[in-house]
Write a protein that holds these residues in place. Sequence first.
Motif, PDB file in Angstrom:
ATOM      1  N   LEU A   1      -4.891   6.448   9.019  1.00  0.00           N
ATOM      2  CA  LEU A   1      -5.264   7.487   8.054  1.00  0.00           C
ATOM      3  C   LEU A   1      -4.555   7.340   6.708  1.00  0.00           C
ATOM      4  O   LEU A   1      -4.821   8.108   5.780  1.00  0.00           O
ATOM      5  N   GLY A   2      -3.644   6.366   6.596  1.00  0.00           N
ATOM      6  CA  GLY A   2      -2.974   6.109   5.337  1.00  0.00           C
ATOM      7  C   GLY A   2      -1.954   7.159   4.940  1.00  0.00           C
ATOM      8  O   GLY A   2      -1.771   7.447   3.756  1.00  0.00           O
ATOM      9  N   VAL A   3      -1.304   7.742   5.932  1.00  0.00           N
ATOM     10  CA  VAL A   3      -0.258   8.734   5.690  1.00  0.00           C
ATOM     11  C   VAL A   3       0.978   8.347   6.492  1.00  0.00           C
ATOM     12  O   VAL A   3       0.958   7.387   7.251  1.00  0.00           O
ATOM     13  N   THR A   4       2.043   9.114   6.345  1.00  0.00           N
ATOM     14  CA  THR A   4       3.266   8.820   7.088  1.00  0.00           C
ATOM     15  C   THR A   4       3.172   9.384   8.513  1.00  0.00           C
ATOM     16  O   THR A   4       2.433  10.348   8.747  1.00  0.00           O
ATOM     17  N   PRO A   5       3.917   8.807   9.445  1.00  0.00           N
ATOM     18  CA  PRO A   5       3.960   9.379  10.794  1.00  0.00           C
ATOM     19  C   PRO A   5       4.427  10.833  10.785  1.00  0.00           C
ATOM     20  O   PRO A   5       3.939  11.655  11.575  1.00  0.00           O
ATOM     21  N   SER A   6       5.323  11.167   9.874  1.00  0.00           N
ATOM     22  CA  SER A   6       5.791  12.547   9.769  1.00  0.00           C
ATOM     23  C   SER A   6       4.650  13.490   9.392  1.00  0.00           C
ATOM     24  O   SER A   6       4.553  14.602   9.913  1.00  0.00           O
ATOM     25  N   ALA A   7       3.770  13.057   8.493  1.00  0.00           N
ATOM     26  CA  ALA A   7       2.624  13.883   8.105  1.00  0.00           C
ATOM     27  C   ALA A   7       1.697  14.111   9.293  1.00  0.00           C
ATOM     28  O   ALA A   7       1.184  15.223   9.486  1.00  0.00           O
ATOM     29  N   ILE A   8       1.493  13.080  10.098  1.00  0.00           N
ATOM     30  CA  ILE A   8       0.663  13.216  11.297  1.00  0.00           C
ATOM     31  C   ILE A   8       1.306  14.196  12.264  1.00  0.00           C
ATOM     32  O   ILE A   8       0.646  15.097  12.791  1.00  0.00           O
TER      33      ILE A   8
ATOM     34  N   MET B   1       0.833  -1.173   0.000  1.00  0.00           N
ATOM     35  CA  MET B   1       0.000   0.000   0.000  1.00  0.00           C
ATOM     36  C   MET B   1       0.885   1.248   0.000  1.00  0.00           C
ATOM     37  O   MET B   1       1.778   1.388   0.815  1.00  0.00           O
ATOM     38  N   LYS B   2       0.619   2.131  -0.925  1.00  0.00           N
ATOM     39  CA  LYS B   2       1.385   3.360  -1.011  1.00  0.00           C
ATOM     40  C   LYS B   2       0.903   4.341   0.046  1.00  0.00           C
ATOM     41  O   LYS B   2      -0.293   4.550   0.213  1.00  0.00           O
ATOM     42  N   GLN B   3       1.851   4.910   0.776  1.00  0.00           N
ATOM     43  CA  GLN B   3       1.480   5.879   1.805  1.00  0.00           C
ATOM     44  C   GLN B   3       1.580   7.284   1.260  1.00  0.00           C
ATOM     45  O   GLN B   3       2.478   7.598   0.479  1.00  0.00           O
ATOM     46  N   ASN B   4       0.639   8.124   1.659  1.00  0.00           N
ATOM     47  CA  ASN B   4       0.696   9.534   1.326  1.00  0.00           C
ATOM     48  C   ASN B   4       1.645  10.224   2.284  1.00  0.00           C
ATOM     49  O   ASN B   4       1.816   9.797   3.416  1.00  0.00           O
ATOM     50  N   PHE B   5       2.216  11.308   1.834  1.00  0.00           N
ATOM     51  CA  PHE B   5       3.168  12.032   2.662  1.00  0.00           C
ATOM     52  C   PHE B   5       2.565  13.285   3.279  1.00  0.00           C
ATOM     53  O   PHE B   5       3.236  14.006   3.990  1.00  0.00           O
TER      54      PHE B   5
ATOM     55  N   SER C   1      -7.124  10.884  15.948  1.00  0.00           N
ATOM     56  CA  SER C   1      -6.571   9.550  15.750  1.00  0.00           C
ATOM     57  C   SER C   1      -5.403   9.284  16.696  1.00  0.00           C
ATOM     58  O   SER C   1      -5.304   8.207  17.297  1.00  0.00           O
ATOM     59  N   VAL C   2      -4.511  10.267  16.850  1.00  0.00           N
ATOM     60  CA  VAL C   2      -3.396  10.105  17.798  1.00  0.00           C
ATOM     61  C   VAL C   2      -3.937   9.956  19.219  1.00  0.00           C
ATOM     62  O   VAL C   2      -3.470   9.110  19.984  1.00  0.00           O
TER      63      VAL C   2
ATOM     64  N   ARG D   1      -3.072   6.770  21.013  1.00  0.00           N
ATOM     65  CA  ARG D   1      -1.910   7.149  21.833  1.00  0.00           C
ATOM     66  C   ARG D   1      -0.611   6.798  21.107  1.00  0.00           C
ATOM     67  O   ARG D   1       0.380   6.381  21.700  1.00  0.00           O
ATOM     68  N   SER D   2      -0.660   6.983  19.765  1.00  0.00           N
ATOM     69  CA  SER D   2       0.488   6.633  18.931  1.00  0.00           C
ATOM     70  C   SER D   2       0.406   7.384  17.602  1.00  0.00           C
ATOM     71  O   SER D   2      -0.621   7.317  16.920  1.00  0.00           O
ATOM     72  N   PHE D   3       1.494   8.074  17.244  1.00  0.00           N
ATOM     73  CA  PHE D   3       1.550   8.739  15.950  1.00  0.00           C
ATOM     74  C   PHE D   3       1.649   7.702  14.830  1.00  0.00           C
ATOM     75  O   PHE D   3       1.048   7.865  13.775  1.00  0.00           O
ATOM     76  N   ARG D   4       2.377   6.635  15.068  1.00  0.00           N
ATOM     77  CA  ARG D   4       2.552   5.583  14.060  1.00  0.00           C
ATOM     78  C   ARG D   4       1.230   4.893  13.745  1.00  0.00           C
ATOM     79  O   ARG D   4       0.875   4.699  12.575  1.00  0.00           O
ATOM     80  N   ARG D   5       0.474   4.525  14.772  1.00  0.00           N
ATOM     81  CA  ARG D   5      -0.812   3.859  14.541  1.00  0.00           C
ATOM     82  C   ARG D   5      -1.832   4.810  13.921  1.00  0.00           C
ATOM     83  O   ARG D   5      -2.644   4.408  13.094  1.00  0.00           O
ATOM     84  N   ALA D   6      -1.784   6.081  14.313  1.00  0.00           N
ATOM     85  CA  ALA D   6      -2.673   7.078  13.704  1.00  0.00           C
ATOM     86  C   ALA D   6      -2.358   7.216  12.220  1.00  0.00           C
ATOM     87  O   ALA D   6      -3.263   7.293  11.379  1.00  0.00           O
ATOM     88  N   ALA D   7      -1.073   7.234  11.887  1.00  0.00           N
ATOM     89  CA  ALA D   7      -0.666   7.334  10.485  1.00  0.00           C
ATOM     90  C   ALA D   7      -1.165   6.137   9.684  1.00  0.00           C
ATOM     91  O   ALA D   7      -1.671   6.295   8.566  1.00  0.00           O
ATOM     92  N   ALA D   8      -1.039   4.953  10.254  1.00  0.00           N
ATOM     93  CA  ALA D   8      -1.506   3.743   9.572  1.00  0.00           C
ATOM     94  C   ALA D   8      -3.008   3.807   9.348  1.00  0.00           C
ATOM     95  O   ALA D   8      -3.505   3.456   8.269  1.00  0.00           O
TER      96      ALA D   8
END
Length: 82
Positions: free
Chosen positions: A34-41, A1-5, A20-21, A25-32
């Motif tokens: 929402l289908g974006v990178t943790p950096s975007a979150i 799956m391609k992630q958006n940035f 979502s965060v 309680r996680s930026f990584r899980r929120a990113a997953a």
Amino acid sequence: MKQNFTVRQGSLDGVEAFLSVARHRSFRRAAAELGVTPSAISQAVRALEERVGAVLFIRTTHSVGLTEAGERFLTRAKPAFE
């Protein structure tokens, strides 16, 4: 799956990322979720914090928690978003 940035426009400028965060309680899980990178979150939440003028999360290397301001924002933003 391609992630958006980037977090898509129209997602209430970081509120969806914040919720979502807060839920995971996680930026990584929120990113997953929402289908974006943790950096975007992280960038979306940081921009939201700048707009509201308060730090919403306590970030450590091992955990993410809500600040008092974050708790207050959550109680107002969650019902409004839903």
